[in-house]
Design a protein around this motif. Structure first.
Motif, PDB file in Angstrom:
ATOM      1  N   ARG A  62      13.321 -44.931  30.445  1.00 33.81           N
ATOM      2  CA  ARG A  62      13.622 -44.654  31.858  1.00 33.81           C
ATOM      3  C   ARG A  62      13.122 -45.810  32.730  1.00 33.81           C
ATOM      4  O   ARG A  62      13.840 -46.295  33.608  1.00 33.81           O
ATOM      5  N   THR A  63      11.886 -46.276  32.454  1.00 34.05           N
ATOM      6  CA  THR A  63      11.330 -47.372  33.267  1.00 34.05           C
ATOM      7  C   THR A  63      12.173 -48.641  33.118  1.00 34.05           C
ATOM      8  O   THR A  63      12.499 -49.317  34.107  1.00 34.05           O
ATOM      9  N   VAL A  64      12.541 -48.963  31.870  1.00 32.33           N
ATOM     10  CA  VAL A  64      13.362 -50.173  31.647  1.00 32.33           C
ATOM     11  C   VAL A  64      14.686 -50.045  32.406  1.00 32.33           C
ATOM     12  O   VAL A  64      15.117 -50.980  33.092  1.00 32.33           O
ATOM     13  N   MET A  65      15.297 -48.876  32.304  1.00 28.03           N
ATOM     14  CA  MET A  65      16.585 -48.680  32.991  1.00 28.03           C
ATOM     15  C   MET A  65      16.423 -48.764  34.509  1.00 28.03           C
ATOM     16  O   MET A  65      17.253 -49.355  35.206  1.00 28.03           O
ATOM     17  N   GLU A  66      15.340 -48.183  35.025  1.00 30.80           N
ATOM     18  CA  GLU A  66      15.138 -48.227  36.482  1.00 30.80           C
ATOM     19  C   GLU A  66      14.923 -49.667  36.958  1.00 30.80           C
ATOM     20  O   GLU A  66      15.405 -50.054  38.021  1.00 30.80           O
ATOM     21  N   LEU A  67      14.219 -50.438  36.134  1.00 30.15           N
ATOM     22  CA  LEU A  67      14.036 -51.856  36.505  1.00 30.15           C
ATOM     23  C   LEU A  67      15.375 -52.598  36.465  1.00 30.15           C
ATOM     24  O   LEU A  67      15.692 -53.390  37.356  1.00 30.15           O
ATOM     25  N   LEU A  68      16.172 -52.329  35.438  1.00 37.20           N
ATOM     26  CA  LEU A  68      17.489 -52.988  35.356  1.00 37.20           C
ATOM     27  C   LEU A  68      18.359 -52.585  36.549  1.00 37.20           C
ATOM     28  O   LEU A  68      19.028 -53.419  37.164  1.00 37.20           O
ATOM     29  N   LEU A  69      18.316 -51.294  36.881  1.00 35.63           N
ATOM     30  CA  LEU A  69      19.133 -50.817  38.010  1.00 35.63           C
ATOM     31  C   LEU A  69      18.688 -51.437  39.326  1.00 35.63           C
ATOM     32  O   LEU A  69      19.499 -51.690  40.219  1.00 35.63           O
ATOM     33  N   SER A  70      17.372 -51.729  39.409  1.00 34.06           N
ATOM     34  CA  SER A  70      16.865 -52.304  40.664  1.00 34.06           C
ATOM     35  C   SER A  70      17.379 -53.731  40.870  1.00 34.06           C
ATOM     36  O   SER A  70      17.391 -54.239  41.981  1.00 34.06           O
TER      37      SER A  70
END
Ligand code: HC1
Length: 586
Positions: A84-92
């Motif tokens: 989730r954290t990796v995806m949220e960083l990518l989305l940011s």
């Protein structure tokens, strides 16, 4: 075989298997944004992390090989939290303009965010600024959408041997693109679109010409004809839920008719014509060398794949005299549509619009080459990829699967099985050999199995040798000569083959080169994602299409025969030279 457990399930998998592959075997799909099945691991996106007993940190499943006794958890709270954290960083960092993105339902980032239940990102990140590169005719690049997965870099360097894209900078400042942030048009890009084929998001794609085609279709003063490349029929169905390897020729024709095209034609027709012209060119060069003891550039290379032409012009200009002067079937079609056909139906060529549907992005650039105006107008006006055609069919709300099978129009909709197989790596070679055998010996090929298995399949470079005997008098100079041929697909393989030829290590008479892995069935404009399994399924489908044809050799095409009789005269004749041949490096 090592024994491991995945989520408490014990299984044995061959040594060398990665955790990602083993998990799939155990029935668990692990999300990834950088890995492509069958390709070496990149370990770049970190979305595929898993927990492995005894390891101090989470590991990337794509790049971790299994080891005896491993205990792997693909779905622990720690794993879910990390993903989730990796995806949220990518989305940011991703410019998420999903409502106006051409990836629509096909975006891997959005799909994974959906399956992980992510609805936003708490991070501000370093939102990349929109930087849209539309400098080439074929491709756009949008750095604002790039998630730095490096798939494009890997395919451009390792598969295509081109090296137009690089990762530059570090951390949040990393950029993927041509050196010094140059536009694509100013670097060695050959516009093959293999980067667009693997991009998980909308950061690289084809420059769409859908709007221009809609305009032409709604202009009642225009006669709009469409040609479809051999590879479309084996892949278009995937955009409508059919499994890879489903041939949808009849439904494709029906859809094109409902889109409003005035005539539905086939690039396969001019593929048959290519065999007549290119085969004659090969025999003429062989005659020059063997009979007249003159000089002719051998081996002869095929010329139908425009990414290969761009590649040769960029990296091997000294080999240009070896490339057949035949235009590609796409361009032969355009030149004939606006001359022979326009005259036949009484349409002023200025009012004719020629649209191509191609599996290839480089075809867009090929159509715009300044020398491709033999008719006095741009011979091919607009080039759509398979994906763009699917989009148009979806736009008008057609129930593609419910369409009846319909047939193409005459004269340019009729083709032989030899033309179908142009779509597969080795197909042009096989088609040429089928025709050469019969034209040179005067005998029919024995049996029904016409396939030249040595040049079929996914091996990077394939070779075959043959000796023809009992030849017709005109061709007796070939008696006893061992003809050596080679086939390469994917430009990295082509580079190895050409360098071997230049070093004198390999000697051939005729060489087929296709830009994309697997040939056009694996083109940069085909439905995503093209893995090797998908390539093989499409290849099989193309062979089935060939095997079902009434005529399977190009010289048997009755409409090609009529074209020579009524209009062209003979292969390599004056009219052919004017309309069907070209030169390179301009
Ligand atoms: Fe191809 Fe060709 S086979 S290059 O791969 O020679 O794109 O399909 O249309 O022009 O016929 C592509 C395919 C295609 C040409 C033909």
């Amino acid at each position: 075989m090592p024994k491991i457990t995945i989520n408490a399930k014990t299984l044995e998998v061959p040594a060398g298997t990665t955790v990602l592959e083993a998990s799939l075997e155990a029935g668990y799909q692990i999300p990834t944004l950088c890995h492509v099945a069958g390709r070496p691991a990149l370990g770049a996106c970190r979305v595929c992390v898993v927990e492995i007993g005894g390891y101090p940190r989470l590991q990337a499943a794509c790049s971790t090989p299994i080891a005896e006794g491993m205990e792997i958890k693909t779905n622990s709270p720690q794993v879910r939290e990390a993903r989730r954290t990796v995806m949220e960083l990518l989305l940011s960092e991703h410019q998420g303009l999903c409502t106006i993105c051409d990836r629509d339902e096909d975006c891997e980032l959005r799909k994974i965010a959906g399956t992980l239940g992510i609805q936003g990102t708490p991070y501000e990140g370093a939102q990349a600024l929109l930087s849209l590169d539309e400098s080439t005719a074929a491709l756009y690049r949008n750095t604002g959408k790039c998630i730095k997965c490096r798939r494009c870099v890997s395919v451009c360097h390792e598969v295509q041997g081109v090296g137009a894209l690089f990762p530059q900078g570090r951390g949040f400042d990393t950029l993927i693109g041509p050196a010094f942030s140059s536009p694509l048009a100013e670097v060695v890009c050959v516009q093959c679109g293999q980067c667009a084929a693997v991009c998980p998001v909308g950061a690289i794609g084809e420059r769409q010409q859908v709007d221009a085609v809609w305009s032409a279709l709604s202009d009642t003063s225009k006669h709009v004809v469409v040609q479809t490349a051999p590879a479309i029929r084996a892949a278009l169905g995937e955009c409508f839920g059919y499994p890879p390897g489903t041939v949808v020729t009849g439904k494709m024709v029906a859809a094109l008719r409902r889109l409003g095209f005035d005539a539905i034609f086939d690039t396969n027709f001019t593929a048959d014509l290519t065999i007549m012209e290119e085969g004659s060119e090969l025999l003429s060069r062989l005659k020059t060398v063997l009979v007249d003891h003159g000089e002719a550039a051998l081996p002869l290379f095929t010329s139908c794949s425009p990414g290969w032409i761009n590649f040769a012009e960029t990296f091997f200009p000294q080999m240009l005299p070896h490339i057949s002067s035949c235009k590609s079937p796409q361009q032969m079609f355009g030149a004939l549509a606006k001359t022979y056909y326009a005259e036949k139906i009484g349409v002023d060529p200025k009012d004719m619009v020629v649209v191509s549907v191609m599996p290839c992005t480089a075809k867009k650039a090929e159509a715009e080459r300044p020398e491709m105006r033999a008719s006095g107008y741009q011979d091919v006006d607009h080039v759509l990829t398979t994906r763009e055609l699917a989009l148009m069919i979806k736009t008008i709300g057609l129930d593609f699967r419910g369409l009846p099978d319909e047939s193409m129009d005459t004269p340019f909709g009729i083709s032989t099985g030899a033309a179908d197989i142009f779509a597969n790596s080795g197909g042009v070679m096989e088609a040429a050999l089928r025709a050469a055998y019969e034209l040179v010996t005067g005998r029919s090929l024995p049996g029904d199995n016409l396939h030249v298995t040595q040049v079929a399949g996914l091996t990077g470079v394939k070779e075959a040798s043959l000796v023809l005997s009992d030849l017709l008098p005109d061709w007796s100079f070939l008696e006893g000569v061992q003809l050596n041929v080679a086939v390469a697909h994917g430009l990295g393989n082509a580079r190895n083959l050409v360098e071997g030829i230049m070093r004198g290590e390999r000697r051939y008479h005729f060489v087929e080169i296709m830009t994309c892995p697997g040939g056009c069935i694996g083109g940069g404009g085909q439905p995503r994602m093209t893995t090797d399994d998908v390539r093989l399924a499409r290849m099989e489908a193309i062979f089935r299409e060939d095997e079902g044809k009434e005529h399977r050799k190009s010289h048997e095409n009755p409409y090609v025969q009529a074209l020579y009789k009524e209009f062209l005269g003979e292969p390599l004749g004056h009219k052919s030279h004017q309309l069907l041949h070209t030169s390179y490096g301009v």
